[in-house]
Structures are given as structure tokens and as C-alpha cells.
Design a protein around this motif. Structure first.
Motif, PDB file in Angstrom:
ATOM      1  N   CYS A   1       1.022  -1.061  -0.007  1.00 19.59           N
ATOM      2  CA  CYS A   1       0.173  -0.155  -0.083  1.00 19.59           C
ATOM      3  C   CYS A   1       0.849   1.064   0.113  1.00 19.59           C
ATOM      4  O   CYS A   1       2.108   1.095   0.240  1.00 19.59           O
ATOM      5  CB  CYS A   1      -0.923  -0.115   1.256  1.00 19.59           C
ATOM      6  SG  CYS A   1      -2.075   1.204   1.393  1.00 19.59           S
TER       7      CYS A   1
ATOM      8  N   THR B   1       1.043   3.475   2.085  1.00 23.31           N
ATOM      9  CA  THR B   1       1.754   3.838   3.320  1.00 23.31           C
ATOM     10  C   THR B   1       2.888   2.984   3.778  1.00 23.31           C
ATOM     11  O   THR B   1       3.691   3.711   4.450  1.00 23.31           O
ATOM     12  CB  THR B   1       0.316   3.244   4.257  1.00 23.31           C
ATOM     13  OG1 THR B   1      -0.748   4.078   3.979  1.00 23.31           O
ATOM     14  CG2 THR B   1       1.072   3.512   5.924  1.00 23.31           C
TER      15      THR B   1
ATOM     16  N   HIS C   1       1.002  -4.454   5.618  1.00 21.01           N
ATOM     17  CA  HIS C   1      -0.389  -4.134   6.388  1.00 21.01           C
ATOM     18  C   HIS C   1      -1.517  -4.666   5.571  1.00 21.01           C
ATOM     19  O   HIS C   1      -2.862  -4.032   5.912  1.00 21.01           O
ATOM     20  CB  HIS C   1      -0.579  -2.754   6.920  1.00 21.01           C
ATOM     21  CG  HIS C   1      -0.622  -1.655   5.889  1.00 21.01           C
ATOM     22  ND1 HIS C   1       0.349  -1.315   5.115  1.00 21.01           N
ATOM     23  CD2 HIS C   1      -1.680  -1.020   5.583  1.00 21.01           C
ATOM     24  CE1 HIS C   1      -0.139  -0.420   4.468  1.00 21.01           C
ATOM     25  NE2 HIS C   1      -1.300  -0.275   4.534  1.00 21.01           N
TER      26      HIS C   1
ATOM     27  N   CYS D   1      -6.607  -3.235   3.045  1.00 22.98           N
ATOM     28  CA  CYS D   1      -6.458  -1.576   3.347  1.00 22.98           C
ATOM     29  C   CYS D   1      -6.948  -0.725   2.321  1.00 22.98           C
ATOM     30  O   CYS D   1      -7.533   0.015   2.365  1.00 22.98           O
ATOM     31  CB  CYS D   1      -4.928  -1.582   4.007  1.00 22.98           C
ATOM     32  SG  CYS D   1      -4.839   0.411   4.105  1.00 22.98           S
TER      33      CYS D   1
HETATM   34 ZN   LIG Z   1      -2.692   0.786   3.571  1.00 22.49          ZN
END
Ligand SMILES: [Zn+2]
Ligand SMILES: [Zn+2]
Length: 370
Positions: free
Chosen positions: A40, A42, A61, A169
Motif C-alpha cells: 500500500c 503507506t 499491512h 487496506c
Molecule cells: Zn494501507
């Protein structure tokens, strides 16, 4: 136990793939053999040092895998269960008790801190503590520890975990923004800025609930083509139309009812805000460290709203379970976004994502489950 993992040691440096030592599961923990882990934005931001994470840390994640061992107090899952991992939350703070788990007051520790609630780390390398609880899961690792709170059994589905991992996510963030936060209705118009995983998930979710006017805005023509296939009724190529808000107004002179920025780039968020019509709402999901000058007078006259949205306003594991069903029904074809990589090619996967060559890279650990 010893396990292979991708370790982030220095901000901006490539991840180091090697062995770490993982703790045995505590009484409330679950040991998971990770079979797939999505990447992701992030993760990219954290690796680059743009987020408040402390290194060394194992990122990742969007994990999916099989339960290997459970602590004595765990009852929600058992060894052999196929599971998805979600961002962790404490379950006891005010926001968690209200069901707003993506706004958990312990997010700083459980998500970015990468430790247990008591502050302890879950792994080490050569005696040095390693933060192996990023988002409560650190899933760029062959084995990892989660808790009952952030684990969803998916025994009922035979869907590839490499596809389901993508739901946890990025897709949840984009779909949840449209379905939970902005609650876009069929008769309303929506403009989505940025067509990576999060933006395309927003497009798919809008189509899912019958939104009839969906505008996708991006600078990559290939992504805009995919956005069309996934439900966008109009596309704006910012390589051709530099002023995206003007292009939106060319299509809809009164502006659009809802806009959604998935990029976190202030100029793009500004265009999303400027594209709103009267009483419109602009949602955004990224922008750590960024600031934006806002024309308050224009917002006031229009009654417009700017709304930050964390994790798609998901409630615990409930929303993710709904997304799994939507994927199985063919309403949320996330497989169209996924490209798989082995763990030893994780730095290439990061690079491909950064360059826009891959929309949703997913690390896979077992050929049998691609
Ligand atoms: Zn994420
Ligand atoms: Zn909480």
C-alpha cells in the motif's frame, strides 16, 4: 522462531530481506503463515521516512494467510483457518467502543508504532529489537503475529488470498470512503482524483451502488482506461487538461456532489475541492505533513465540506467481510488491479508501484496460492 522478512532499517534505503527471530504467540496472539501481502502507499511512505515509524521495522499491512498456532485465550480462529489481517485497533477506547475503529486512540502505537499495546516488540535480529507489529501485523514476513482483534477468518471462500489481501487496506479505504463516509447515492455525481488502488476501489464501489455519473481523474491514460472498464462514466486526463477542476465544470457546469482525493497531493486535493457543487463534500485519505490554502468564502457560500477519512470509516472486521462477499459476487473485481511478486523482489515491487507501472503489487509466499 526464525522467519524470512523484509526489514526497513534506514529511511529511503531499500528493504533488507533476511531472517528475523519472531516471539512465540502470547495468550491473546495468533501466529499466521503469511501467503500474500499487498503493498500500500503507506508502506512506501513509511519506508521513505515520511511517517512516524521507528526502525528497524517490518512493514506490510495487507496480510492474508493461514493460522499456524493460537494463544490460550484465542477463540475466534484455530490452526488451519484461512484469514485476512486488518489494521489493528485497541477495542477499548471511546472511538473503538463507538465502532469507529479506524479512529482508535491508540493508532499511533498499534499502527505506526509497530509494538504490542504494552509497548513490547515482537521480534529481533541479532539481539536488536525489531518492530514487527506495523498495523498490528507486519506482513512482509513469512510468519507473523496478529491478535483476535485484527484477524478475519475467510473459511467460506476459495478466492485466491493474493486477491483478498488487496481488500484489507487500500480497497477498504477507497470503497469505504464512498460507501461509509460520503454515502454517495445513485442520483449524485462523484469525481475521483487519482486512480491507483484506492481511487479505483472508489470507482468500483460507486458503480456497485448504482452511481450513474462517475468521473475519474488521473495523469496515466492506461489507468483511466481501466477506470472506464471498472465503472467510470467520464475520464479526465490531467496530461491533457491541466486544470482538472475546470475540466470537471466543463462536464458538469454546477460542479459535482461528491469528490474524493486519493492522492494526498495538495494541488490535486485543491482541484477536488474546487470541483464541488453547492453543498458538496470532498473526502480525502492522504496528505501527512501537507498543507492546503482553502478559499473559505467559496466553501462557505456553497456550504461545502472537506472531510478526512481514515481506513474507509470501516467498523472492525464487519466492513471487510462485506467486501469479501462483494468480491466473490463479482461486484468488486480487485483481481484486475493485482500483480504478484516474490518476497525477494519486494524492492522491485516498491519501485514499480512508485513509478505507476503496477497498481496493486502483492507479495506472494507460496506458488500454490497465487
Ligand atoms: Zn494501507
Ligand atoms: Zn481503540
Amino acid at each position: 522462531m526464525r522467519t524470512m522478512a523484509a526489514l526497513a532499517r534506514t529511511p529511503g534505503a531499500p528493504l533488507e530481506v533476511g531472517e528475523i527471530t519472531l516471539d512465540d504467540p502470547r495468550e491473546d496472539e495468533v501466529l499466521v503463515k503469511v501467503l500474500a501481502a499487498g503493498i500500500c502507499h503507506t508502506d512506501l511512505s513509511a519506508a521513505a521516512g515520511r511517517l512516524p515509524v521507528r526502525m528497524p521495522i517490518v512493514l506490510g499491512h495487507e496480510g492474508a494467510g493461514v493460522v499456524v498456532q493460537v494463544g490460550s485465550r484465542v477463540s475466534a480462529v484455530k490452526p488451519g483457518d484461512r484469514v485476512l489481517l486488518t489494521p489493528d485497533f485497541c477495542g477499548t477506547c471511546r472511538q473503538c467502543r463507538l465502532g469507529a475503529t479506524t479512529y482508535c486512540e491508540r493508532t499511533g502505537q498499534l499502527v505506526f508504532g509497530g509494538t504490542r499495546l504494552d509497548g513490547s516488540t515482537k521480534a529481533s535480529v541479532d539481539g536488536e529489537p525489531v518492530r514487527a507489529g506495523f498495523f498490528g501485523q507486519s506482513s512482509f514476513s513469512e510468519y507473523t503475529l496478529a491478535t483476535e482483534r485484527n484477524i478475519l477468518p475467510v473459511a467460506g471462500t476459495t478466492a485466491p488470498l493474493a486477491h483478498l489481501a488487496a481488500l484489507t487496506c487500500g480497497v477498504s479505504t477507497g470503497a469505504g470512503a464512498v460507501l461509509n463516509a460520503l454515502q454517495v447515492r445513485p442520483e449524485q455525481s462523484l469525481a475521483v482524483f487519482g486512480t491507483g488502488t484506492v481511487g479505483l476501489a472508489a470507482v468500483m464501489a460507486a458503480k456497485m451502488v448504482g452511481v450513474r455519473r462517475i468521473v475519474a481523474v488521473d495523469r496515466h491514460p492506461i489507468r483511466l482506461e481501466l477506470a472506464r472498464e471498472l465503472g467510470a462514466t467520464h475520464v479526465i486526463d490531467t496530461g491533457v487538461h491541466a486544470d482538472a477542476a475546470a475540466a470537471v465544470h466543463d462536464l458538469f457546469p454546477s460542479g459535482v456532489d461528491r469528490t474524493f482525493d486519493s492522492t494526498g497531493v495538495p494541488a490535486v486535493l485543491g482541484a477536488a475541492l474546487a470541483s464541488l457543487g453547492t453543498r458538496g463534500i470532498c473526502g480525502f485519505v492522504a496528505g501527512t505533513g501537507a498543507t492546503l490554502p482553502v478559499d473559505l468564502g467559496s466553501m462557505l457560500i456553497k456550504g461545502a465540506q472537506l472531510r478526512g477519512i481514515m481506513g474507509g470509516d470501516a467498523t472492525g472486521l464487519v466492513f471487510l467481510a462485506d467486501l469479501v462477499t462483494a468480491y466473490e459476487d463479482g461486484r468488486l473485481p480487485v483481481d484486475r488491479l493485482v500483480t504478484t511478486y516474490r518476497l525477494d523482489r519486494i524492492n522491485q515491487a516498491f519501485e514499480d508501484m512508485r513509478a505507476g507501472r503496477t497498481i496493486k503489487p502483492v507479495i506472494v509466499f507460496d506458488d500454490a496460492d497465487r
